[in-house]
Every structure is written in C-alpha cells, then in structure tokens.
Enzyme design. Structure first.
Site, PDB file in Angstrom:
ATOM      1  N   ASP A 130      -9.842 104.107  99.209  1.00  0.00           N
ATOM      2  CA  ASP A 130      -9.229 105.327  98.894  1.00  0.00           C
ATOM      3  C   ASP A 130     -10.193 106.651  99.278  1.00  0.00           C
ATOM      4  O   ASP A 130      -9.693 107.342 100.228  1.00  0.00           O
ATOM      5  CB  ASP A 130      -8.760 105.583  97.423  1.00  0.00           C
ATOM      6  CG  ASP A 130      -7.382 105.121  97.186  1.00  0.00           C
ATOM      7  OD1 ASP A 130      -7.169 103.900  97.643  1.00  0.00           O
ATOM      8  OD2 ASP A 130      -6.540 105.520  96.385  1.00  0.00           O
ATOM      9  N   ARG A 166     -16.671 111.317  82.324  1.00  0.00           N
ATOM     10  CA  ARG A 166     -16.279 112.267  83.166  1.00  0.00           C
ATOM     11  C   ARG A 166     -17.268 113.552  82.963  1.00  0.00           C
ATOM     12  O   ARG A 166     -17.716 114.166  84.053  1.00  0.00           O
ATOM     13  CB  ARG A 166     -14.918 112.753  82.909  1.00  0.00           C
ATOM     14  CG  ARG A 166     -13.917 111.514  83.439  1.00  0.00           C
ATOM     15  CD  ARG A 166     -14.400 110.786  84.298  1.00  0.00           C
ATOM     16  NE  ARG A 166     -13.371 109.874  85.038  1.00  0.00           N
ATOM     17  CZ  ARG A 166     -13.855 108.819  85.706  1.00  0.00           C
ATOM     18  NH1 ARG A 166     -15.014 108.467  86.028  1.00  0.00           N
ATOM     19  NH2 ARG A 166     -12.711 108.069  86.213  1.00  0.00           N
ATOM     20  N   ASP A 171      -7.794 111.553  84.715  1.00  0.00           N
ATOM     21  CA  ASP A 171      -8.918 111.671  85.302  1.00  0.00           C
ATOM     22  C   ASP A 171      -8.957 113.116  86.158  1.00  0.00           C
ATOM     23  O   ASP A 171     -10.029 113.941  86.202  1.00  0.00           O
ATOM     24  CB  ASP A 171      -9.546 110.682  86.075  1.00  0.00           C
ATOM     25  CG  ASP A 171      -9.887 109.470  84.871  1.00  0.00           C
ATOM     26  OD1 ASP A 171     -10.283 109.843  84.011  1.00  0.00           O
ATOM     27  OD2 ASP A 171      -9.840 108.442  85.396  1.00  0.00           O
ATOM     28  N   SER A 216      -5.703  98.414  88.447  1.00  0.00           N
ATOM     29  CA  SER A 216      -6.753  99.321  88.848  1.00  0.00           C
ATOM     30  C   SER A 216      -7.882  99.233  87.673  1.00  0.00           C
ATOM     31  O   SER A 216      -7.253  98.850  86.439  1.00  0.00           O
ATOM     32  CB  SER A 216      -6.566 100.864  89.371  1.00  0.00           C
ATOM     33  OG  SER A 216      -5.231 101.015  89.237  1.00  0.00           O
TER      34      SER A 216
END
Lengths: 426, 426, 426, 426
Positions: free
Chosen positions: D17, D96, D125, D181
């Site tokens: 990606d 994050r 996210d 994922s």
C-alpha cells in the site's frame, strides 16, 4: 419540463434565506413542500404560508408543537436541572427534537425522500436537526444548501440573496436587517452573530426583546409560589392576581410573563459549539430561570443527598450535553432519560419566591415528603439523635486518613507547613 | 491538687459556649491553652484574649490566617468553580483547613496532646475540624464536649450554661441571643438554627449582616473589571475610584465591599450535611458570588471545551464535596487538586461586569489566548472554514445513530409518535 | 423468672459464634427466634435447626432464597457488569439484601422488635445487614454483640467461646478450626482472616473449595454457548451433554459446575472495606466469572458505544459501590437500578466460549440486533461508507485542537520535544 | 518537468500500500520523503529503506522510538490502568503519538508542508495520526489517499494495486496475503479485517503470532516478581534465570518474553471505533496483560480507597478514551495526565506472580507504604480498633436511609415484598 428529482420537505421560516432556498430547490428540479412549526415564536404564520405558496411550494404544513414542546422536552429538562456550561438553559436545543419529529412524521406521510433546512454550516442547529432526522428516519436524505458549494458560493453575502429574491419575485418585507440573528420559541430567544461576534461588545439595550432590563423592572417585588409533583411544576399561584395556573402550558407561559416583567432570565455567554468552535450567544429564558431556581430549591428539601449527587454529576451533566449536541433521538438519551422518574419520585412540595429586578429569591419552601426533620436537624434539641454516634462516625471516617497521614509523616511529607498556592501562577 | 490530665489546645471563640468549655476542661483536670484564628471575622480579639486568660487558660494564641485563607483555600476554589449542591459557596468549609492546620502547628510546638472545640454533635464543623486534625497529626486526641454525655446532659439548654458561667465568673456580655447562630469569616457569614429551622420561614430582614438588600442597593449600576491569570483574579479595576487592586487579599476584600454595597451574594438553601441530616442555611458570600460569575465567564472564552467538561464533571464536583465534608487533608484532595493548574493554564483575560441590585451582569470579556476566533466563529464569512466538512462530520456522527434507528424500526420501536412525559406523574 | 426484654430474631448460622450469641441473648433476658437463609451454601440445615432449638431458640425459620438471590440480585449485577475495585465480583454483598429482606419479613410477621447477628465489628457485613434492615424497617432495633463491650470483652478469643458453649451445653462439632473464615453461597465462597491477613502469604492449595486448580483442570478444553436476552442469560448450551439449560437458577448452577471443573473464578485481592480498613480476601466466583466475560462480550456486539461508555462510568461503577457498601435498600440504588433496563434493551445474542484451565475464551458471538454491520465495518469494501466524510469529520474534530496548538506555539509551549515521563519518579 | 507541488513526508511501512502511495504521490507531482518508526515491530528496516529509495523517495528516515514509546506512553498507561471497553489494552493507540511526534519533528526540520499515510478511511488510525499532527503542527497539510476518490476509486481492490506496482517496478515480495491485516509494535500485535469481519468466526490457530496457545504453554508454572515505584515497574525478578531486569525497556521486553511463553495476553473483541462503527479486533498484548494484573494488585495494597475510586472512574476511563480516539496532543490529555503523579505517589511495593497457561495469578504482595495494617485489619484482635465506633458509624450512615424508608412506609411504597427483576425481560 424535466422530471422532478424528488419531493423535499423544507423547514421554512418565512424569512429571506429559506424563501431563497425554496426557490433554489425548485430551480434545481425538486418538488418542495414547506413546513413550519409553531413552538411559540412570535410569527405571522398566515403570511408565511402565503409567501411559501407564492414562491412555489406545492404544499404548506403548519403544526402546533407548543404543548409537546413543554411537556415532552422542557419539563424533563426542568426535572433534570439541565444547563450547558453552567449558564445556557438550552432553549434552542430543546425545540429541535419536536420540530424534527414533526417533520419526519410529515415526510413519512407525504412521501418526501428529502428534507432541507436553512441552517448555516458552522452552527449547532444543522447537527441537531440532522441527527434527529437520522435517529427517526435513517433513510431520509438531507439537503443542506449552506453546506453545498454551488449554493454558498453563489449566495455569498446578503446582496446575492436579495438579487435572487428579486429575480424570483420573492417579497422581501424586511427593510433593515438587525445586526445579529435570533431564534425564538416559547422557552427563549437567542441572539448571535453580527456585532455580537466580538465577545467584548456589550449587547445594545434595544436588542433584548422578551424581558425588561432589571433597571426598568418594577420597584416593588412580587411574590409567587410554585408547587411541584414528582419534580414537575403543577401549580403556579400568583397572589397579585388571586389566581392559580395548573395547565402545563399555562404554568410555563405565566412564569414567562412574570419573569419578563421583572427582568429575569438574561444570559450572555461564550460557549463551545458541538463542532468545536467557540461562539458568543445572548439569550432570554424567563420562565426557565425561575423554574431552575425553584426546582433546585425544592430538591434541597425533598431529594436524598446521594441521589442528588449522582443525578447532578451524571444525569444533569450528560443530558445537558445530549440536548446541546442534538442527541435526543439516540440510545444514550433513551438510557439517561429512563432514570429521571426514579430521581423525582420524592420531589413534591411548594416553593415561595420573590421576583425583583432580575432576582429570583427563595423565601421559603414546604413539603410533606418528610426527608427534612426539623427536630433531627435542630441545634437546640437532640431530637432522637445520639451525639456519641458522631464520635464513632468520625473515628471510622478517619481510619484511612490517619494511615495516610502516618505514612506522610514517616516519609517526611506531612502537610502542616503553609504553601502559597497563589504563587503557582508566577 | 491532682496532676494534670494533659494539655489541651482549645479552639476558642470568646463566646459563652467555648468559655464554659474552657472552664469545664480545667474542672476536668486539663491544662488549657486557648487558640483563636483570625480568618477575617468581625471580632474583638483582645477582649477574647483577656476573657480566656481570666477564665483560666494558661496561654492564648491568636493567629492571622487571612492571607493563606485567601491564597491557599479560596482561590483554588475559585479556579475550580467550587459549589455545593448547586448553591452553597462553601465559605465555612474553606476556613476550616487553615484553622485546623494552625492549631496542629501550635499543638505540635506547644506539646498539646489534646485539642478541643465547641462544635455541636450534629453539624459539619466537628467533622471538618477533626478529620483535618487527623490528616495532619494522626495521634492527636480530640475532646468534643458536645458529644460527651456527661457534658451535654449537664449543659442541656442555654440556662445551664449561663448558670455555670456565673459559677465560674465567666463574663457574659451578650444581653440577648439572636434566634439563630452564625459563623463569619472574610469569605462569608452563615446563619442557621433557631427560627431558621423551619425551612418555610423567610429570614427576617435584619438577619442579613454583610450585604444590603437588593431593594436598598444603589439605583445606579456600577461597572468594574477583573483580570485573571491562570484562573486567579490578579487585578480588580474600579473606575468609580479610578483605582486598581492587585494584592490577592485586597482583590478579595475590594470585591467584598462592592458586592455588599450592591446587594450581591445572599443564599438560602436546604442542604445535606455530611452526616446525612438535611439542614437549612442562609449565607452571604459577596465577593465569592462576583468571582464565580466572572471566572466561569472568562473560562468560556479561554478554556478548551473538553477540559471544561471534564473539569466540571469531576474536579469541580469532587473538590466541592471534599471541601464540604472536611476532606482537605486527605489523599483524594491531594489527587484532585493536582489537576487544577493544568486546567487553568489558558485561563487568562479580563471580564467586564455590571453590579446592580443583586445582579452580577457580564458586559464583555477579552483575552489574548486565541481559542476564540472571531472569523472562524462568524456566521457572515467562512474564515477558513469549509462547510462541506460539517457534512462529513454529521455523516460520521450519525453512523451509530442510524444503526440504532434501523434496529428500532425493524423491531417496531421507532420513536416518531409523540409521548406525553408530563403524564408520567399521574 | 423476670419478664422478657423482648423478642429477637437472630441470624443463625449453626456455628459456634451464633450459637453462643443465641445462648447469651437468652441469658440477657431476650426471647430468641433463630433465622437461617438458604442462599445456596453447603450446610446441614436440619442439624442447625435442632441445635438452635436445643440451645433455646423458641422458633426456627429456614427460608429458601436461592431463586430470588439469582433473579433479583445476581442477574441485575450481571447486566450491569458489577465489580468492585476491578477484581471482586461481590458475591457476599449480593446475598445480603435477600437475607435482610427475609429477616425483616419474619420480624414483621412474628412481632420481633430486635434482630441480632454474629458479624464482627470491623467488617462489611454488619454494615450491609444493618443498613438493609433500616432501609426496610427503620424502627427495627439491632443487637450486634461483637460491638457490645460486655460481650466482646467477655468472649475475647475462641477459648472463652468454647468454655461458654460447654457451660450452656452447646454441641461443638468442629474439631479443628480452619486458619481462615469463610462465607459461602451459590455465587461464591470467600476466605479471609487468619493466615490470609499477611497479604504476602500465598493461599494454601487446600484452602480453595469450589474450584479445582487450573493445574488440575482437564487438559481438554470444553466449548459452551450462552444466549442473552436483554442482558440476561436465558440459555446455556453444553454440547458435551447435548443439553440446554434455560431456568434462571439452572443456568447459574450449570455455569458454576462448568467453571469449577475448569478451574475458573479464583480471586485474591487486597480491598478497601467500607469502614476504610484495607483487607485481604480470597474468593471463588465460578459462574460469575464466565458470565462476566460473556456478557461484556455480547455487549460489544449489541450495545451502542455511548450507552456503554455512560453505563460503564456511572451505572457499573456506582452500583458496584452501592452493593459493596450495603446500600441496596436506599434511594440511590432505586435511582441507579432504574436505568438498567434501558441499557440492556438491545443486548440480545449468543456468545460461544472455550473453557480451559482457568481461561474463559470467547470464540465467537452472534446477534440479530444489527448494530454491527459487516459491510460497513469491512476494510475490503466501502459498504455504503464515503471515505471523504471522514475527512470532514477529522477536520471538524481538529478545530479546537488546532486552536490549542496554535496558542501553544505562540507561547512557546508546543509539545514536539520528547519528555521522559518515566523520569518523574526520580 | 513541472515544478513540484511540495514536499511530502510519507509514513512508510515497506508494504504494498504505502509503496504504491509513494509512487502515486510522485506521479501527482510531489517530492516524497519516506519515514519509518521503529516501535519494536518485527521488520526488515534496511530492505524497506532500499525499497523506498528504489520507488523514488528522495530521502528515507528511520527513527527508533522504542524507549520513548515505553517510558512516555506505555508506562503512564500502566500507571492509569488504561483499558478500552473493558478489554482492549490500547497497543496501537499508544504507539501513534510517538510516531506522529517523530514525523512532525522531521517535517519541521526537513521543510515538509505535507504528510501522508496509508490508513484506510474507516479506521481509527487515520484519526489518531491526523489529530496528533494537528495538535503539534496545526498548519501541516495531510494527504490521505484512501480518502481521496481519485485514489480509492482507481485502486479499488488488491489487483489494481498489484498492477500499479508492476507498472512502477515496485518489488512485491509478499507471495500470499494473509486473510487479515495486522499492526505490530513492542506492546502488541493487532489482527482485523478479512475473515475476522464475521464476529462469529473463531480466529484460526495459526493467526496468533506473539504468544503460544495456552494449550501449548509449559505445564509447569513459573514464578516472577515485579517491583513498583510510584506505580512504575522498576524491577522484574525472574528466579528461573536468577536475574533481575531494571531498565525500563528491558523490564517490558522481559515481561513480553515471559508472557509469550506462557500463553498470556490474547484478546478478541467487538469494539466501537471512534467514527461509530463497530469492528472486530484480535490482539496479543503479552507484557501489558501481566503489568495490568500486577499494577492493579499493588494498588490494592498501597493506594487509598477514595483516590482509587476517583482515579478509576475519571482518570482511567477518560485517559483510555483519549488514547483510543487519538486525543493525545490535546488540552484534555494535558489536564488528565497531570493528575497521574499524585495518584501514584504511594504505589510502591512488590507483587509476586505465577504464570501458567494463560493465567496471571497473584500469589502475594508486600509494601512498606503502611496503608495496610495487619493488626487493624485482623478479625482476631482489636488492634486499636473500637468496635463501638462502628455502631456510631452505622447509626449516622442510616440517618438518611431511615428517613427514606419512613417516607416509603407512609406512602405504602416500602420494599419488603420480593420482586422478580428477571421477569422484566418478558
């Protein structure tokens, strides 16, 4: 002529904006029905009806929601002492659910796939309306012209609207726009935008519409009393009139009249909109201001301490936020509101009030509920109370505090020395 | 003469009760030191000193806590908007920690194993004092005569006290006791007991001591402004005097003077005492009433929405309860108070106020903090705002609401039909 | 023989303590009725009955509360996910209200002015029982021998009790007391006191009574499923048995049996008692541990996010505290519990579980409720979702955050530099 | 060649990606710098670097945030017992802020006006990253290709990406994509999407990567101990190794290794994303699971009851929500986190644990803090405790409850009769 894009139910106000939206929607190929809700605002509904039909609305609906506004929205908020950010009594927020519900009922009945409104893209009302629509009729489609670039770019500024109105033969009655906008219903009127956008500008004296200034209110106080059952105001007694009011709507309107006369209920606040923008608003909430004082007072006499504390911290706080953010038709409102009746079962009694130049003064209260016990409370007699019990109570209450203090002392962190908290600002 | 049972530090007021307690403690075989705290109450401290020594106190201590009362207790409470049960501004509660701390410091220094006080067995103050003592000096021993049967049975009623005073040659200056009791400090005065125990009795006009009645306040409004830094009032500007006040104590006292003159700060409430008894109290909290309005207002302009909400729901609520219940010297106060500075970092600005006959009216506010953005807030210009963003916002916000509504519809539980909540009371 | 001091209903256990209390109450001049509640503990009730009557009880009452214990106390606690201090599932607390209510019903019916119990003066149960008594029958008088100096001084230590038992011909069956005390019902068993008072002592392997050790549990996992309706477990399916259980009590007992076999439900905690003393307790709560995992999981699938958050923060937290502190028959419980049904309306579905050596593993869950939408949730397809909406959402969500960040930057307080929070401990 | 549209800092993962996004951004006319954060994930950073540069990145930045991830994010979350919806330990959320802060620092230093990332338009996210960007650098511009129609329409489905990769000569190493994922860092790994989107699908045994299955874990338990100072884990003792670990990162990694070996830390949940979509996630959080059990346990021994309650209800709850929703760089996080140190001042002590087949069992704990007092807690001795005090305590506690009960009785609403709450479901 091309086929219609579909039928739109437009929340119509009779003003320039929604009249232009009406014409624009028609121009875009929609069939438009106009909808007006009577929530107690001062308005010439018949003129609005004529105007809507003249501009091109296929149908016009006027619905009177005053009673359900009072009994289904306002009174639960009174029971819960709802308030936003310590100041705002939620007058606009409270009207939105009844209007949205009315619109969805008409949309359902009349086969409208779309609804439209004239709310701006920065305010709370667009959110309140649309979330209410979706909470009732999740497949409804919303057309919000002030968030559609082709609309808001075309009509940037009042002049463009006026020109469009002229093109479309929309009658413009307003000779001179006020330098602020308002929203009115039987609970309140709001003022915002325009000159009020500078938070340091004092609202001009002639802005306030519903209440007299405290300075101009009568120099003689007026006494009234309000009776509550299960937290609901069921009777207002006005000795000066020798009259009682008991119908739910009459109770509210009478309190409005009294508060307006005595300069009660003006609010000026910088608040936080749901979208995260700070905004300055001025409000007049006459009856609601009296009811808040009276209801909180009768709760002092009749509501258990722990229920009150839990209700204040959770129910009052969360329901106020729910109302402000337009979350009435949501699962969290269903959840929170389900706890109101149990919180109000004992809230029965009468509050005596003095109204005087902006002040709502409690002069006394009475109840048969019996949670207050004059003898038990008395400092002059024991009233069945054993003072030695308190010694035990304090002793038990101090157990964990002493442990903490002992540990502090052992670690040299005891708190006897003074400390200037004020100095922390330096 | 027998050996002393030990040394007692007595919280002395100069009144009949604590003078009799002083004599009684000596009679019981204790050596007594008398302690007075100056927290701003109107009092003849020198007369009290003479009286204490005359009655038999071995030493007399007078300590001035006015500054620390203001800077360490009152201003943090202002920063946190503390209030109990929506009405009471906690004036008595706020003074207790400074007095208790002062007493424990003297007890430590002077080798007193005991402390004593004249609080009744039903009130909050006994709890506040004793928990504060234990939180600072967990091995202190407390003698609370009004909770000791041999004392309270002997002195049941004022007459017995007067007779004992006569026996002990205690001068009784008070010719006529007021039909209520009071507690005063620079923050407020409280009235309770006596005729106030009937919650439906309107306080007599001559009870109120600190403030004029709104009816008797000046007919001309007065304008002032208050500047805040990190939530603390750092400057009061009084145009009528052409003067600024910047010392922390001066700021508070000046606001007191202004509020007293304009009839601001009267409170009448039925509240819930820590021990679970409902009790009626009247209060005058002049400066505190102005500061509350002003501080909440400047927070509107300068405090982030989410911080404000969390602070209101948790910090304000819990700290108010902590103060009311006398839990100042506890781990939970240490925890809660530690979050105040972060909540006030951005609370910087000036509030303009009008004082008029009991009303504190905000007329404007300004700040350089920049959380309010006139352009962004404006309804007349985009100000960098993309209205289409709100469409996305509402769309996302409605996801879970639509799911709920779809489920309701599937189950036949949709909410379109009106429901008279008011009817639930029947 | 002198006249009776009155009739006492004694909470009788059949053990040494309450048998001695029975004899002592008679010695004090009371007429004593003995009361036993069957809440599912392992007990020889017939032996207890004989013993009570032999010691001198005039009447003996045995009441079976198992069903109401499960349906009126346990299941609401399951619906609300009640837990105390993150660990304790409240097994003792939950049984107290049904027992207390049963006692008050008998006291009413049988004309007992007094109730008595064998709870110690330091524990929670005395508080739970007595507050429940007062919440139902406020004029009841309580005799708590372990808080009466003439009793606890006389019977300090087990030896004194044994001697008294011998004097009163009370049969003492117990040959060797265990070095801890227990309380058992169908929800759990508790262990405390004795060797457990050192919080660093690992409970001996032979202490645990209800569950096998995970080490001794079957090496083959077992699969079951639980169906919930409105948050209540209405069916347990046990494939290994080819059987379903649907009766409320059967559901609970079957889960108990399964959990016991698989070593599920042991707890070891230092908790804070209501009176403020820290205390170490060990518990086995087999079925409750499975139900907690399963109910929380099905809520993930079926409960709205905001309802869940509000319920967790307020209802779960407050109801757990209410239960622990024995506040079941109070206005705050009435208030809090009234919100449970609205929170559970959508909690319908089935959870599949694997039980293995102390672990309760969710292997899947399903519901027709429809709040979870596989397509909408999917990362592989749009499912009607407009990704651009999220851009608007983030944009709106960031408005106030950007304002804060801009102010930080302007004031040189931006947060880009790393800061070792761990270092704050030094 | 046309001029560059500007410089973009791309959060690069090395996968298909973000490699395609890299190429696409270049195609769109941007200059792209690639950024990778080492937060402990298993990754071939050197291969990623080569790939990024091969695809066309002008620069490549690899930054190691493992230490600050542990000390600045993970340990405060441990101190606050953070958890989302009762189950999820926030492993992705916690990483994050350090990544976002690192990116903003590089963007600042390297003059990047844009940042880009490969997050989907439905997940958490994107929100976490972007709100963190804006909270640090409010003028940064974000390019989120998966929310840009021209990107997501062009690359709908993996096949389109593979074709584009072929065109752009992007090496595709992955032979077979897993049907889910993942996101990995040293705290945890997450699994979502693909076959997991059916919440009733049991995760396949070979999905779990970090931990062995409890069934495959050692049959012999392992004992360890963890020492806390101010709530931070400062030492792990592993007797089997005869070793202690004291470095903050070593402590965490050692606990990871131990937990992985003993099958500890698997989670399977249907959670509520910030955007309001329900989503199924599976996680392995090995060390965090042990630390949560240990930290909560040591708090039982060392933290005051009231602090714990307030911290649980507000700080734990709100900080967990803040973390989940990506609100780290916000005023509310600043506010909430400021209260952590005061909550952990007394949290000092050692917890002994047994690890066995998925179970983390506390076997004992010790502390010098002194809030637990064995004698005071003891059921076998008074330990300075006066049982009569509890009588007073209960008496005071029952005052308001008796008043409520009396009122109930007077109104015929007393609560003695049983009521089958279970029946409410019918």
């Amino acid at each position: 002529m091309s086929e219609s894009k579909g039928r739109v139910l437009l929340a119509y106000s009779g003003g320039l904006d929604t009249s232009c939206i009406l014409a624009w929607l028609i121009e875009q190929g929609y069939e438009v029905y106009a909808f007006m809700a009577d929530v107690g605002q001062e308005e010439d509904f018949e003129a609005a009806r004529k105007k809507a039909l003249a501009v091109g609305a296929k149908k016009f609906f006027l619905e009177d929601f005053k009673r359900e506004f009072v009994t289904e929205l306002i009174y639960p908020a009174v029971q819960a002492n709802c308030i936003y950010e310590g100041v705002y009594l939620l007058g606009t927020s409270l009207a939105r659910p009844v209007i949205a519900r009315g619109m969805m009922a008409v949309a359902d009945r009349e086969g409208c796939d779309f609804v439209s409104h004239g709310c701006t893209g920065k305010g709370n009302d667009q959110v309140r309306f649309e979330l209410a629509f979706y909470g009732l009729k999740p497949d409804i489609k919303v057309i919000a012209p002030w968030r559609i670039p082709e609309f808001y770019n075309r009509f940037a500024g009042r002049q463009a609207l006026l020109q469009f109105a002229a093109e479309k033969s929309i009658p413009v009655t307003q000779t001179q726009a006020k330098p602020w906008s308002t929203d009115e219903n039987l609970f309140h009127i709001s003022y915002e935008a325009g000159i009020l956008e500078d938070p340091n500008t004092t609202p001009p004296a002639d802005m306030w519409k519903l209440t007299v200034a405290p300075e101009d209110a009568p120099t003689t106080p007026e006494r009234i009393s309000i009776e509550f059952e299960r937290g609901l105001p069921v009777k207002v007694t006005v000795p000066a009139e020798g009259k009682d009011y008991t119908d739910p709507v009459d109770v509210f309107l009478k309190l409005n009249a009294l508060a307006r006369k005595h300069g009660i209920g003006r609010i000026d606040i910088v608040e936080n909109r749901f979208i995260g923008v700070k905004s300055r608003g001025c409000y007049e909430s006459p009856a609601a201001t009296i009811l808040r004082v009276a209801h909180m007072d009768i709760e002092g006499l009749t509501l258990d301490r722990n229920v009150r504390a839990l209700r204040d911290q959770f129910l009052t706080f969360e329901l106020s936020k729910i109302l402000y953010n337009g979350h009435w038709f949501t699962p969290e409102r269903e959840f929170i509101v389900s706890a109101i009746p149990a919180s109000q079962r004992t809230v029965n009694g009468i509050v005596r009030l003095k109204l005087y130049k902006g002040n709502v003064v409690v002069e006394g209260r009475a109840s048969d509920e019996g949670l207050y016990d004059e003898k038990q409370s008395s400092m002059d007699e024991l009233g069945g109370f054993e003072p030695t019990d308190t010694t035990g109570f304090i002793s038990i209450e101090s157990i964990r505090i002493k442990k903490w203090a002992q540990a502090n002392i052992r670690k040299g962190q005891a708190g006897i020395e003074p400390k200037d908290v004020y100095g922390t600002r330096v």
